[in-house]
Design a protein around this motif. Sequence first.
Motif, PDB file in Angstrom:
ATOM      1  N   PRO A 299      24.374  26.539   4.750  1.00 17.26           N
ATOM      2  CA  PRO A 299      23.655  25.337   4.310  1.00 17.26           C
ATOM      3  C   PRO A 299      24.326  24.556   3.180  1.00 17.26           C
ATOM      4  O   PRO A 299      24.369  23.318   3.234  1.00 17.26           O
ATOM      5  CB  PRO A 299      22.301  25.899   3.854  1.00 17.26           C
ATOM      6  N   ALA A 300      24.856  25.226   2.179  1.00 14.74           N
ATOM      7  CA  ALA A 300      25.483  24.510   1.057  1.00 14.74           C
ATOM      8  C   ALA A 300      26.690  23.696   1.524  1.00 14.74           C
ATOM      9  O   ALA A 300      26.876  22.538   1.140  1.00 14.74           O
ATOM     10  CB  ALA A 300      25.891  25.491  -0.036  1.00 14.74           C
ATOM     11  N   GLY A 447      20.606  13.102   8.532  1.00 12.24           N
ATOM     12  CA  GLY A 447      20.017  14.000   7.548  1.00 12.24           C
ATOM     13  C   GLY A 447      20.828  15.270   7.415  1.00 12.24           C
ATOM     14  O   GLY A 447      21.671  15.582   8.245  1.00 12.24           O
ATOM     15  N   ILE A 448      20.545  15.993   6.344  1.00  5.07           N
ATOM     16  CA  ILE A 448      21.183  17.295   6.175  1.00  5.07           C
ATOM     17  C   ILE A 448      20.510  18.292   7.104  1.00  5.07           C
ATOM     18  O   ILE A 448      19.508  17.986   7.754  1.00  5.07           O
ATOM     19  CB  ILE A 448      21.107  17.771   4.706  1.00  5.07           C
ATOM     20  N   THR A 449      21.068  19.476   7.195  1.00  2.29           N
ATOM     21  CA  THR A 449      20.493  20.493   8.059  1.00  2.29           C
ATOM     22  C   THR A 449      19.143  20.962   7.514  1.00  2.29           C
ATOM     23  O   THR A 449      18.919  20.987   6.299  1.00  2.29           O
ATOM     24  CB  THR A 449      21.455  21.693   8.184  1.00  2.29           C
ATOM     25  N   GLY A 450      18.227  21.321   8.409  1.00  2.00           N
ATOM     26  CA  GLY A 450      16.919  21.797   7.976  1.00  2.00           C
ATOM     27  C   GLY A 450      15.753  21.106   8.653  1.00  2.00           C
ATOM     28  O   GLY A 450      14.623  21.191   8.184  1.00  2.00           O
ATOM     29  N   GLY A 451      15.989  20.403   9.755  1.00  3.57           N
ATOM     30  CA  GLY A 451      14.916  19.745  10.479  1.00  3.57           C
ATOM     31  C   GLY A 451      14.787  18.263  10.188  1.00  3.57           C
ATOM     32  O   GLY A 451      13.931  17.585  10.760  1.00  3.57           O
ATOM     33  N   PHE A 452      15.637  17.733   9.312  1.00  3.32           N
ATOM     34  CA  PHE A 452      15.500  16.340   8.879  1.00  3.32           C
ATOM     35  C   PHE A 452      15.970  15.338   9.935  1.00  3.32           C
ATOM     36  O   PHE A 452      15.430  14.233  10.024  1.00  3.32           O
ATOM     37  CB  PHE A 452      16.252  16.144   7.565  1.00  3.32           C
TER      38      PHE A 452
END
Length: 480
Positions: A299-300, A447-452
């Motif tokens: 993620p980072a 969006g960034i990763t995570g459902g966005f």
Amino acid sequence: MVTDPIRLVISSGFSSFVPINSWKRGGLALSLWKRKFSERIICESETKTSREELLAVVGGGAAGVYGAIRAKTVAPDLSVVIIEKGKPLSKVKVSGGGRCNVTNGHCADNMILAENYPRGHKEFRGSFFHLHGPVDTMSWFSSHGVELKTEGDGRVFPVSNSSSSIIDCLMSQVKQKGVSMQTRKAVTSVSIANNGKFLLNVQQQLADNDERVEADYLLIATGCSRQGYALASQLGHTIIDPVPSLFTFKIEDSQLTELAGISFTKVKVRLKLDNVQRNIPQLTQVGSMLVTHWGLSGPAVLRLSAWGARYLFSSGYKGKLIIDFTPDLHEENVKSILSHHKHQFAKQKVYNSYPFDFGISKRFWCYVLNRQGFGGDILWASMSNNSLISIASILKHCTFEVAGKGQFKEEFVTAGGVSLSEISLNTMESKICPRLFFAGEVLNVDGITGGFNFQNAWSGGYIAGTTIGRLAHPILDHPA
């Protein structure tokens, strides 16, 4: 009831209106039927009322399908067709490792939610998520039979852990609402007809002839496909050149790649590029990280690649990655911990004994020692003060050369697309071309990763569908 004449839309490129009596009397039907080249004739019903209209949705992904369902919900009498060149909802199927990360449940504040979009964070601070946000998305799927769960990092998945739950739900609604799904067809061009409607040229796979579709409303939701960019350009829109976003970093370090599979719960990563001299806060990210057989992921790193997507593209994906493996400790604290460990375990080999306070694995500890040139037999008692400073420094400022990008196969996200300045985000309608709408990744949003990225699709599709439905039937408005 007011009836319209039959409209003939013929694949050879002309469109005409023929009175019904002429059609019955003459031999026009027979002559058309005997044409040398096969032509598709789309006839509207003789009893069609003047209020019946057609919405054409180009793209059968999350945004297109969600938007089509919403439009049909608001305006049940509106004809809706989805034209998809591949398989519908294909990205939904593979996302999240096949589980489908529907949205993110940890961003109740829409201002905070907007900050998860490298392209779109300023524009999304307005009405966009107020009209349909993560809570609304979760409520919609739950009310349509999909049980959801929110994991510790905020990612929302179906309880089934299968993207099929999401796909089955959406396709069930498509069928139930009466939305037509046309697959293996690509819209190759679009223009505005003399009557102000959209004239789409549709090409079917493995077919020699094209067909023409005339639509009152057009929703382009083609994701990162160049098909959508071409159509938008034909209708006067500006396209910001797309570049990859959300990808891993290739690192040329054979000793590091031998550690493939090792993960770090919390690191601070900073990207340094020659073509970026000013300080950009988003080029520093904190989060978990993973060592892969080609470099670094997690993620980072993925968030860093998203925020730095355009800078990395212009630098040829070359730069420096500076990693702090102990972000919760000051450098002096790291040195103090090492010094304390030295006195406590003076007779033990440095390779075999190390402070657990750092939260790193033994394999990575040995990697650090090798990078600093410390042999396997050296004892803690032999470690000088400068040696401890050296180890503390590399744990806080470990530098890696970025040699390229990898592919994050679950996302397929791009930075770029239709300029947001040309779209009214409270309706998703074009400011340039009336009754033209956009939703999802075809826009210059990522969006960034995570459902966005999916939330962008749900929100945009819902808003566009609502607007189209209200335009088609201004008196009717079904909020469900």
